[in-house]
Design an enzyme around this catalytic site. Structure first.
Site, PDB file in Angstrom:
ATOM      1  N   LYS A  27       0.880  -1.169   0.000  1.00  0.00           N
ATOM      2  CA  LYS A  27       0.000   0.000   0.000  1.00  0.00           C
ATOM      3  C   LYS A  27       0.919   1.221   0.000  1.00  0.00           C
ATOM      4  O   LYS A  27       0.865   2.099   0.874  1.00  0.00           O
ATOM      5  CB  LYS A  27      -0.919  -0.039   1.238  1.00  0.00           C
ATOM      6  N   ASP A  36      -5.500  -3.169  -2.316  1.00  0.00           N
ATOM      7  CA  ASP A  36      -6.920  -3.098  -2.678  1.00  0.00           C
ATOM      8  C   ASP A  36      -7.119  -3.579  -4.116  1.00  0.00           C
ATOM      9  O   ASP A  36      -8.041  -4.338  -4.422  1.00  0.00           O
ATOM     10  CB  ASP A  36      -7.486  -1.680  -2.454  1.00  0.00           C
TER      11      ASP A  36
END
Ligand code: IPM
Ligand code: MG
Length: 359
Positions: free
Chosen positions: A193, A225
Site C-alpha cells: 500500500k 486493494d
C-alpha cells in the site's frame, strides 16, 4: 531405514479430527515408501490454556524445535474469547511461529479441476484450474509490532498497532518469493500500500532491488486493494503473490474461497535452511462443526504432503499424497463443504480412509 520425528499440535475445534486423518495418511505413505515417522503430540492454543494456563507452554516450544517438522491443526474457539489478548489461543500460534523463526509462509491456492465448479467465479474466469502461490511474511509487521491502549487527558480511550518492517526482513522474504517463482511461472507480484504507507514504500524499494538478482523473474507491484480486486477479476494473471503478514492473511482467505473451499488449502511455514518447518491448513478451528466428524481433512493431508516434500525431502511420498487427493476428488468423494446438493457427503474419517486407499 530413515527415521523422522514429527510433533503434532492438534490444537482446538476440528484440529484433533483433521490431524488424526493426516497421521493415518502419513503412516500409510511412510510404510509404502520405506521410512519411519515418530509422532509426539504437544499442547497449543485453547487446549494448552485448559491444561497449563498458557497457550504455548515452554515444553511445546522445546519439543517443536527438537523435531524434524511440526504438523498443526488449528487453534481458538469461543470458549477462550474472554481470555486477555496476550493469553488467547491465537497467541500460541503467533508464539510458535516466532519461536521457530518461521518467517516465510507458503500458501498454494490451487483449484483442482473436479472442484472447479465449487469456485464462486464464473467458468469463463476460473477455467478448470488456478495455481497461485502466496508467499506471506509471517514473523513481522503489524502482528508483532508495538501495540497498546492509551487514555488521553480528557478521558478518551484509544488503541494502536504498529506496522514496522526492517530491510533484512523484507529482503529474506523477497528471496523466498523469487526463488519460489524460479521453480514455477517466473513471475512475482508484490503487494503493498505504497501510495499511503511508509512501510510499504520501503517494502517496494527493497523488493525492486532484490529483483535485480533474479533477471529471469518478471516483477510487478500491486496495491493491496487492487490485488484483492484482481484476484476475483482475473486470478490467472498471478504466479507468486508476495505479501506482508497482514495482507497475506487477508488475501489468502480470499484466494482460498476462489479456489472452491477453505477446507482444501495447505500451507508451509519455514525459517532458516535446515531448521524444522511447520505445516498447517490455512483454515481455522471451525468450532461450529467440531466433534461432528464432518470437517474436510484434505487441507491438513495436503499440508502433511508439503511436510514430506519440504522438511523431509521425501518427494515421491509427497507426490503420492497429492495424487491420492486428486484421485479421491476425481472419484467424487466429498466432505459436506465441497459436496454439491446432488452429492452424498462423507465423514472426515471416511475421507481420510479414501486417501489411504488411493495411495
Ligand atoms: C492464519 C490465521 C491466523 C493468522 C490467526 C488464527 C492468528 O488467520 O493462519 O491465517 O492471522 O495468521
Ligand atoms: Mg488467516
Amino acid at each position: 531405514m530413515k527415521k523422522y520425528s514429527i510433533t503434532l499440535l492438534r490444537g482446538d475445534g476440528i484440529g484433533p479430527e483433521i490431524v488424526d486423518e493426516a497421521v493415518k495418511v502419513l503412516k500409510a505413505v511412510s510404510e509404502k515408501y520405506g521410512f519411519s515417522l515418530e509422532f509426539t503430540p504437544a499442547l497449543i492454543g485453547g487446549a494448552a490454556i485448559d491444561a497449563t494456563g498458557v497457550p504455548l507452554p515452554q515444553e511445546t516450544v522445546d519439543q517443536c524445535l527438537a523435531s524434524d517438522a511440526v504438523l498443526l491443526g488449528a487453534v481458538g474457539g469461543p470458549k477462550w474469547d474472554s481470555q486477555p489478548g496476550n493469553n488467547r489461543p491465537e497467541k500460541g500460534l503467533l508464539g510458535i511461529r516466532a519461536a521457530m523463526g518461521l518467517f516465510a509462509n507458503l500458501r498454494p491456492a490451487v483449484v483442482y479441476s473436479p472442484l472447479a465448479d465449487a469456485s464462486p467465479l464464473k467458468p469463463e474466469i476460473i477455467g478448470d484450474s488456478m495455481d497461485v502461490m502466496i508467499v506471506r511474511e509471517l514473523t513481522g509487521g503489524i502482528y508483532f509490532g508495538t501495540r497498546g491502549r492509551e487514555t488521553a487527558e480528557d478521558g478518551t480511550l484509544s488503541a494502536y498497532d504498529t506496522e514496522r518492517y526492517s530491510v533484512p526482513e523484507i529482503e529474506r522474504i523477497a528471496h523466498v518469493a523469487f526463488e519460489t517463482a524460479m521453480k514455477r511461472g517466473k513471475k512475482v507480484t508484490s503487494v503493498d500500500k505504497a501510495n499511503v504507507l511508509e512501510s510499504s514504500r520501503l517494502w517496494r524499494e527493497t523488493v525492486t532491488r532484490i529483483a535485480e538478482q533474479y533477471p529471469e523473474v518478471e516483477l510487478n507491484h500491486q496495491y493491496v486493494d487492487n490485488a484483492a480486486m484482481q484476484l476475483c477479476r482475473n486470478p490467472k494473471q498471478f504466479d507468486v503473490l508476495l505479501t506482508s503478514n497482514i495482507f497475506g492473511d487477508i488475501l489468502s482467505d480470499e484466494a482460498s474461497q476462489i479456489a472452491g473451499s477453505i477446507g482444501m488449502l495447505a500451507s508451509s511455514s519455514m525459517g532458516e535452511a535446515g531448521k524444522p518447518g511447520l505445516y498447517e491448513p490455512i483454515h481455522g478451528s471451525a468450532p461450529d462443526i467440531a466433534g461432528k466428524g464432518i470437517a474436510n481433512p484434505l487441507a491438513t493431508i495436503l499440508s502433511a504432503g508439503m511436510l514430506l516434500r519440504y522438511s523431509l525431502g521425501e518427494v515421491e511420498a509427497a507426490d503420492a499424497i497429492e495424487a491420492a487427493v486428486k484421485k479421491v476428488l476425481d472419484d467424487g468423494i466429498r466432505t459436506p463443504d465441497i459436496a454439491k446438493p446432488t452429492e452424498t457427503p462423507v465423514s472426515t474419517a471416511v475421507m481420510g480412509d479414501a486417501v489411504v486407499a488411493a495411495l
